[in-house]
Write a protein that holds these residues in place. Structure first.
Motif, mmCIF file in Angstrom:
data_model
loop_
_atom_site.group_PDB
_atom_site.id
_atom_site.type_symbol
_atom_site.label_atom_id
_atom_site.label_comp_id
_atom_site.label_asym_id
_atom_site.label_seq_id
_atom_site.Cartn_x
_atom_site.Cartn_y
_atom_site.Cartn_z
ATOM 1 N N THR A 86 5.421 -3.394 -2.851
ATOM 2 C CA THR A 86 5.686 -3.834 -1.485
ATOM 3 C C THR A 86 4.631 -3.265 -0.555
ATOM 4 N N ILE A 87 3.917 -4.157 0.138
ATOM 5 C CA ILE A 87 2.892 -3.773 1.107
ATOM 6 C C ILE A 87 3.532 -3.782 2.487
ATOM 7 N N THR A 88 3.404 -2.649 3.222
ATOM 8 C CA THR A 88 4.151 -2.508 4.471
ATOM 9 C C THR A 88 3.278 -2.327 5.705
ATOM 10 N N GLU A 89 1.966 -2.201 5.545
ATOM 11 C CA GLU A 89 1.101 -1.941 6.689
ATOM 12 C C GLU A 89 -0.083 -2.892 6.701
ATOM 13 N N GLU A 90 -0.628 -3.114 7.907
ATOM 14 C CA GLU A 90 -1.808 -3.960 8.060
ATOM 15 C C GLU A 90 -2.977 -3.357 7.302
ATOM 16 N N GLY A 91 -3.815 -4.227 6.730
ATOM 17 C CA GLY A 91 -4.973 -3.747 6.011
ATOM 18 C C GLY A 91 -5.399 -4.721 4.932
ATOM 19 N N THR A 92 -6.375 -4.290 4.114
ATOM 20 C CA THR A 92 -6.876 -5.081 3.003
ATOM 21 C C THR A 92 -6.484 -4.414 1.696
ATOM 22 N N TYR A 93 -5.942 -5.214 0.764
ATOM 23 C CA TYR A 93 -5.427 -4.695 -0.498
ATOM 24 C C TYR A 93 -6.050 -5.493 -1.635
ATOM 25 N N ILE A 94 -6.678 -4.763 -2.596
ATOM 26 C CA ILE A 94 -7.350 -5.400 -3.717
ATOM 27 C C ILE A 94 -6.495 -5.228 -4.968
ATOM 28 N N LEU A 95 -6.175 -6.357 -5.637
ATOM 29 C CA LEU A 95 -5.323 -6.335 -6.827
ATOM 30 C C LEU A 95 -6.152 -6.666 -8.061
ATOM 31 N N ARG A 96 -6.076 -5.757 -9.060
ATOM 32 C CA ARG A 96 -6.730 -5.978 -10.346
ATOM 33 C C ARG A 96 -5.760 -5.603 -11.455
ATOM 34 N N GLY A 97 -5.867 -6.266 -12.600
ATOM 35 C CA GLY A 97 -5.003 -5.934 -13.714
ATOM 36 C C GLY A 97 -3.907 -6.963 -13.909
ATOM 37 N N ALA A 98 -2.837 -6.562 -14.640
ATOM 38 C CA ALA A 98 -1.807 -7.526 -15.020
ATOM 39 C C ALA A 98 -0.415 -6.910 -14.985
ATOM 40 N N LEU A 99 0.564 -7.746 -14.626
ATOM 41 C CA LEU A 99 1.983 -7.407 -14.700
ATOM 42 C C LEU A 99 2.687 -8.527 -15.456
ATOM 43 N N THR A 100 3.481 -8.171 -16.473
ATOM 44 C CA THR A 100 4.181 -9.194 -17.250
ATOM 45 C C THR A 100 5.498 -9.615 -16.610
ATOM 46 N N ASN A 101 6.042 -8.798 -15.738
ATOM 47 C CA ASN A 101 7.246 -9.177 -14.971
ATOM 48 C C ASN A 101 7.236 -8.391 -13.674
ATOM 49 N N GLY A 102 6.360 -8.800 -12.770
ATOM 50 C CA GLY A 102 6.184 -8.058 -11.529
ATOM 51 C C GLY A 102 6.139 -8.966 -10.321
ATOM 52 N N GLN A 103 5.990 -8.324 -9.163
ATOM 53 C CA GLN A 103 5.945 -9.069 -7.904
ATOM 54 C C GLN A 103 5.211 -8.255 -6.859
ATOM 55 N N VAL A 104 4.467 -8.956 -6.005
ATOM 56 C CA VAL A 104 3.851 -8.351 -4.836
ATOM 57 C C VAL A 104 4.538 -8.921 -3.610
ATOM 58 N N VAL A 105 5.118 -8.052 -2.799
ATOM 59 C CA VAL A 105 5.849 -8.456 -1.599
ATOM 60 C C VAL A 105 5.102 -7.932 -0.382
ATOM 61 N N ILE A 106 4.880 -8.792 0.604
ATOM 62 C CA ILE A 106 4.324 -8.363 1.887
ATOM 63 C C ILE A 106 5.466 -8.320 2.875
ATOM 64 N N ASP A 107 5.811 -7.132 3.304
ATOM 65 C CA ASP A 107 6.926 -6.920 4.235
ATOM 66 C C ASP A 107 6.476 -5.909 5.279
ATOM 67 N N ALA A 108 5.716 -6.392 6.260
ATOM 68 C CA ALA A 108 5.096 -5.526 7.258
ATOM 69 C C ALA A 108 5.604 -5.884 8.648
ATOM 70 N N ASP A 109 5.033 -5.242 9.641
ATOM 71 C CA ASP A 109 5.384 -5.548 11.017
ATOM 72 C C ASP A 109 5.017 -6.987 11.340
ATOM 73 N N LYS A 110 5.775 -7.604 12.229
ATOM 74 C CA LYS A 110 5.548 -9.016 12.536
ATOM 75 C C LYS A 110 4.227 -9.268 13.245
#
Length: 518
Positions: A86-110
């Motif tokens: 879960t990403i909660t703050e403004e910014g830049t996020y780099i994703l590398r690699g693998a998840l077999t049962n995962g999730q990326v959630v963006i839940d930050a300030d409006k």
């Protein structure tokens, strides 16, 4: 197609002249055509500089190395629980690699703007969206240069909150996807990319195989560029907003699309605008559909089991899109072609406008229906041509020509027999003006080009039949529901030389008959 075929054919056979009188009241003159059909959208209003910007600095970004039960992160702005990141703050996020049962959630300030860079990332989830934008002002997903990224859904969706998550990328907010990498999406249980606001794509390569819509935006889908290979059980590209009927539009500025769909290739409840690019709709129910459809340029090819290009009220059901008798045609519903090269292979109407139809430029080639219950060109209001090339071949039962308000010559010619093979038009000197080879049999064709002039004589060859046409008027021949044509208003003989059988009194139209509304 939004009309009951049997009723339509019956009216065409018996009440053509009455229909002509009714349609006279709906004519729109060429003088006010531009006023009635302004340019719908501007490129500068569709995309911001930030939408186009795909750069980032790794040194100032948060790098997430994806690994089952061992994802690494280097900031307190990220929470990781059971492979849910879960990403909660403004910014830049780099994703590398693998998840077999995962999730990326963006839940930050409006008010937060967040950039997620996919750099050879693979995320699979068994029951929900691999990427879920829950809250932010706007999210940018960047496909890193030369990267190949995979998002897949491996099982049926299970609710995780009050939102109906149904896509591999599901966003509650504005979503922009850019960059020069590749994104592969596999979702046999729902949509590819869905935004409940605006979905904006400015570049990238996309391979989408889904059971729902390929690309979906509630307010809009806007594409500046990119390469798209979409296989969808529903619509290839879909925009619909039931709360605000001015939204739910599609804007294609450029790009290359190859779409195979069971429903519509591109469907907008509001406007559908294509200004350039290559659109190849290999399979569809209807190719392009919107309340308005405007094509300004590009190379477009459509194969459809029903209408090729359709303009209809997006907020009405198919049962109510037929214009009621004695009611004025909605001038806000239309198809307008100003440029480009368009090829339509339709089993239903090639062009079907529940309002008006305008051609000011470009080239339109239609291999239309083999049924007398449909037409290569079909419109409820007026059809005006002032430039371009149109060749529309089909069956004569519902054939329609352009209206007398047109400033460019047009001819509707019917053959006594069903034809196959090329159509050739030559002038009085024997010089060929154009040729076209329909993909199906036909016995009627509409031809309009700037080289067709009033008071000139032309020779048309349709398969094995040749006719000489004297253009005593600028618009030669009206057929079907539009009144008298080259055959003095009479319908050509049935292709087999038989009378068309009448339906016994009181007999209902069979449920599966192609005379029924589809």
């Amino acid at each position: 197609m939004n009309k009951q075929k049997y009723v339509k054919l019956f009216i065409g056979l018996m009440f053509g002249i009455l229909s002509l009188a009714a349609c006279t009241n709906t004519q729109t003159t060429l003088d006010n055509m531009d006023k009635n059909t302004p340019d719908l959208k501007k490129y500068s209003d569709m995309f911001t500089d930030q939408d186009m910007e795909s750069g980032y600095e790794e040194e100032t970004s948060t790098v997430l190395t994806l690994e089952d039960d061992a994802t690494l992160e280097n900031t307190d702005n990220v929470t990781i629980i059971d492979d849910t990141i879960t990403i909660t703050e403004e910014g830049t996020y780099i994703l590398r690699g693998a998840l077999t049962n995962g999730q990326v959630v963006i839940d930050a300030d409006k008010s937060a703007k967040i950039q997620v860079v996919l750099d050879n990332a693979e995320i699979t989830n068994t029951s929900t969206a691999p990427i879920y934008v829950k809250k932010a002002e706007k999210v940018f997903i960047t496909l890193a240069n030369d990267s190949e990224n995979l998002l897949s859904v491996a099982g049926e969706f299970v609710a995780i909150d009050d939102n109906n998550i149904d896509a591999a990328i599901f966003s509650k907010k504005d979503l922009t996807i850019n960059g020069n990498g590749t994104l592969i999406i596999e979702n046999p249980y729902g949509n590819g990319i869905t935004s409940k606001d605006n979905l904006i794509i400015t570049n990238g390569n996309y391979d989408i195989d889904v059971s729902g819509h390929g690309l979906e935006g509630k307010d809009s889908v806007r594409v500046a560029n990119g390469i798209f290979n979409i296989m969808a059980v529903k619509d290839g590209v879909h925009a619909s907003n039931k709360d605000d009927l001015s939204l739910g539009y599609i804007y294609i500025a450029d790009g290359t699309f190859e779409i195979t769909s069971s429903d519509d290739g591109m469907h907008a409840d509001s406007d559908l605008v294509i200004t350039n690019g290559t659109v190849d709709i290999i399979e569809s129910y209807e190719g392009l559909e919107g309340k308005t459809v405007q094509i300004n340029d590009g190379l477009i090819s459509i194969v459809s089991s029903d209408d090729g290009i359709n303009a209809a009220e997006g907020n009405l059901s198919e049962e109510t899109t037929e214009v009621p008798e004695n009611e004025t045609v909605n001038e806000d519903v239309y198809i307008k072609i100003t440029g480009g090269e368009i090829h339509v292979d339709a089993e239903g109407d090639g062009i079907d406008s529940n309002g008006n139809f305008y051609v000011t430029g470009g080239e339109l080639y239609i291999s239309g229906p083999q049924s007398n219950g449909d037409g290569a060109i079909d419109y409820d209001g007026t059809a005006v041509i002032s430039g371009g090339v149109v060749v529309a071949a089909g069956m004569s039962g519902m054939a329609e020509n352009f209206d007398e308000d047109s400033t460019q010559g047009s001819m509707l010619v019917s053959s006594e027999n069903v034809q196959t093979g090329e159509i050739h038009l030559t002038d009085s000197n024997g010089t060929e003006i154009l040729s076209y080879s329909p993909s199906k049999s036909y016995n009627s064709v509409v031809i309009s080009t700037s080289e067709i002039k009033k008071d000139e004589t032309y020779t048309i060859t349709m398969g094995s039949e040749t006719q000489e046409i004297e253009m005593t008027t600028l618009i030669y021949g009206q057929g079907g529901m539009r009144g008298q044509g080259p055959n003095n208003g009479k319908m050509p003989e049935h292709p087999e030389g038989e009378e068309m059988p009448e339906r016994p009194e009181g007999e209902e139209i069979p449920e599966n008959s192609e005379e029924k509304e589809v």
